[in-house]
Write a protein that holds these residues in place. Structure first.
Motif, short mmCIF file in Angstrom:
data_model
loop_
_atom_site.label_atom_id
_atom_site.label_comp_id
_atom_site.label_asym_id
_atom_site.label_seq_id
_atom_site.Cartn_x
_atom_site.Cartn_y
_atom_site.Cartn_z
N GLY A 87 0.94 -1.42 -0.10
CA GLY A 87 -0.09 0.32 -0.15
C GLY A 87 0.34 1.75 -0.19
N ARG A 88 1.79 1.58 0.20
CA ARG A 88 3.09 2.51 -0.54
C ARG A 88 2.69 2.91 1.49
NH1 ARG A 88 0.92 1.85 -5.30
NH2 ARG A 88 2.67 1.50 -7.01
N ASN A 89 3.76 4.29 1.06
CA ASN A 89 4.19 5.13 2.53
C ASN A 89 4.69 4.48 3.38
OD1 ASN A 89 4.30 7.21 4.04
ND2 ASN A 89 2.01 7.58 4.31
N ARG A 90 5.38 3.63 3.56
CA ARG A 90 5.57 2.64 4.64
C ARG A 90 7.13 2.16 5.18
NH1 ARG A 90 1.09 -0.68 5.30
NH2 ARG A 90 0.05 1.04 3.67
N VAL A 91 7.22 1.48 5.99
CA VAL A 91 8.94 1.37 6.14
C VAL A 91 8.86 -0.33 6.04
CG1 VAL A 91 11.06 0.83 7.28
CG2 VAL A 91 9.91 3.38 7.38
N LEU A 92 9.51 -0.99 5.10
CA LEU A 92 9.38 -2.40 5.78
C LEU A 92 11.21 -2.95 6.04
CD1 LEU A 92 6.45 -4.61 3.80
CD2 LEU A 92 6.53 -3.85 5.90
N ALA A 93 11.10 -4.65 6.25
CA ALA A 93 11.99 -4.46 6.90
C ALA A 93 12.17 -6.01 5.63
CB ALA A 93 12.50 -4.85 8.87
N GLN A 94 13.84 -6.62 5.47
CA GLN A 94 14.35 -7.67 4.94
C GLN A 94 13.63 -8.87 5.52
OE1 GLN A 94 18.07 -7.63 5.12
NE2 GLN A 94 18.15 -9.14 7.83
#
Ligand SMILES: Nc1nc2c(ncn2[C@@H]2O[C@H](COP(=O)(O)OP(=O)(O)OP(=O)(O)O)[C@@H](O)[C@H]2O)c(=O)[nH]1
Length: 423
Positions: free
Chosen positions: A412-419
């Motif tokens: 959904g965009r506008n976010r931070v995700l880790a590996q």
């Protein structure tokens, strides 16, 4: 019967040979035209490159000829004595030429110091330093010193250009020789700001501006005297020395300028991809040697294509510049922020674990999300974070961050995700 059959058959073969020959001729003609175009284009590029090289070598030869003039005038002034193996003028020429070949700034300044011909006594009673003026931060930075105690050198290693803050700051501001003498204890003002106080045991601080030919200040040459009775080096020698150091500093700032141009992305002013890659490889080596954590954040502007399509390329460029500025403001100055591709950026966070990198990434995201953009009002970014593991290369580390970024877009965009978890 066979003769009748052979005739059209051989005509057919003849015709095919003719068609093939024409096709071959046409492709040869096209190939030659292509080669000609290629030659013209590469000739033009070569010409531009040659012109740039000629310009650079011109500028360098101006510096070299200025130094040669100085060598010549030194030789004439001190009329070489044929009975001596090496005259002082010849010795000076050698020093100047070896300075010209010296790429390292402190080493060049160390060599130049010989031109002052300091006597062993003078080095007992005096300490010397050269500070370079950083025009961006308006700060004088100590580049070389001799005889200055480490604690004092540290205290004056950086001085803001504020009148009265330190003798060399005043000298650089005024463009004049400034001397601050220790006042007798009785006359000392109790409210004198500490920075203007002389370091312990220093009786007088002489500061000489090092100027370019156009008069602009490049830095200062400082003499800290521990014994006012001991004379300063001869004023002609100081003048010559200031001239040579001005050439060293000018060349240094010129080369630095070229270097930083080659490392900078023109549009955003950030580190370009080539230099960001180099920095990442170096950080990986450091991390492997000292076993420090290292993380990267790869981020990308959401729906950036639509800004270009709706408002035009110029507004797209402004968005890129503003996102660069906001991101740079959300990270430490020691972190590396580079433009990785069109609307993609990479942050290299040395000595940072995955958890801390997630916090930094979230700060960058918020900084962009909460800013007001002219024309398009709001902009968001998606970010992927990855932490270095001992088997990583620069490519594999960025690839993991890219995979996380891809997931952030999908989610959904506008976010931070880790590996994802690394095996
Ligand atoms: N104005 C401008 N646009 C650029 C520059 N470099 C790349 N672009 C544009 O950036 C756009 C990237 O579009 P996409 O890769 O589809 O990504 P997006 O629109 O951001 O979509 P998502 O990443 O999925 O949110 C393309 O239209 C490129 O032309 C640049 O220097 N200036």
């Amino acid at each position: 019967m066979a003769e009748y059959l052979d005739q059209p058959f051989s005509m057919l073969i003849g015709l095919s040979v003719l068609v093939l020959a024409v096709a071959l001729l046409a492709s040869v003609v096209k190939l030659r035209a292509d080669i000609r175009t290629l030659r013209t284009t590469s000739n033009q590029q070569l010409k531009r490159l040659n012109a740039r090289v000629a310009q650079l070598s011109n500028e360098h030869s101006e510096v070299a000829s200025a130094l040669d003039d100085l060598c010549d005038s030194a030789s004439i002034a001190s009329a070489p004595d044929s009975s001596l193996a090496v005259t002082p003028a010849e010795q000076e020429n050698r020093i100047i030429k070896s300075i010209l070949n010296e790429g390292d700034l402190p080493k060049g300044l160390e060599k130049a110091f010989e031109l002052l011909h300091p006597s062993p006594e003078s080095t007992l009673w005096m300490a010397f330093g050269i500070s370079v003026l950083d025009q961006n931060t308006k700060t004088l930075k100590l580049a070389w010193h001799q005889g200055i105690k480490e604690a004092v050198a540290r205290q004056f290693s950086e001085a803001r250009l504020i009148h009265g803050s330190a003798p060399h700051a005043t000298s650089a501001l005024l463009g004049e020789h400034v001397v601050v003498r220790r006042e007798p204890a009785a006359q000392k003002h109790r409210d004198q700001p500490p920075a203007t106080r002389l370091p312990e045991a220093v009786q007088a601080w002489h500061s000489f501006p090092i100027k370019k030919v156009d008069g602009s200040v490049l830095g200062t040459f400082d003499i800290l005297s521990f014994n006012e009775g001991f004379p300063l080096p001869d004023s002609n020698r100081i003048a010559n020395y200031l001239f040579v150091t001005s050439i060293i500093l000018e060349r240094h700032s010129y080369l630095n300028g070229i270097l930083s141009q080659a490392r900078t992305d023109k549009l955003t002013g950030l580190t370009n991809r080539g230099f960001a890659e180099e920095s990442l490889v170096k950080e990986i080596e450091r991390s492997q040697r000292y076993r420090n954590p290292l993380s990267v954040v790869l981020f990308d502007i959401d729906h950036f294509k639509s800004f270009n399509d709706t408002y035009g390329h110029d507004v797209g460029d402004l968005v890129l510049q503003e996102v660069s500025r906001l991101s740079a403001g959300a990270i430490r100055s020691t972190d590396v922020l580079g433009r990785w591709g069109g609307e993609e950026f990479l942050v290299i966070l040395s000595e940072t674990t995955l958890d801390s990198a997630m916090v930094v990434a979230e700060n960058v995201r918020k900084a962009v999300e909460s800013a007001h953009f002219e024309v398009c009002r709001s902009v968001t970014i998606s970010l992927g974070v990855a932490e270095f593991t001992p088997h990583d290369t620069a490519q594999s580390l960025v690839k993991r961050a890219d995979e996380a970024l891809y997931k952030a877009k999908k989610a959904g965009r506008n976010r931070v995700l880790a590996q994802s978890k690394v095996a």
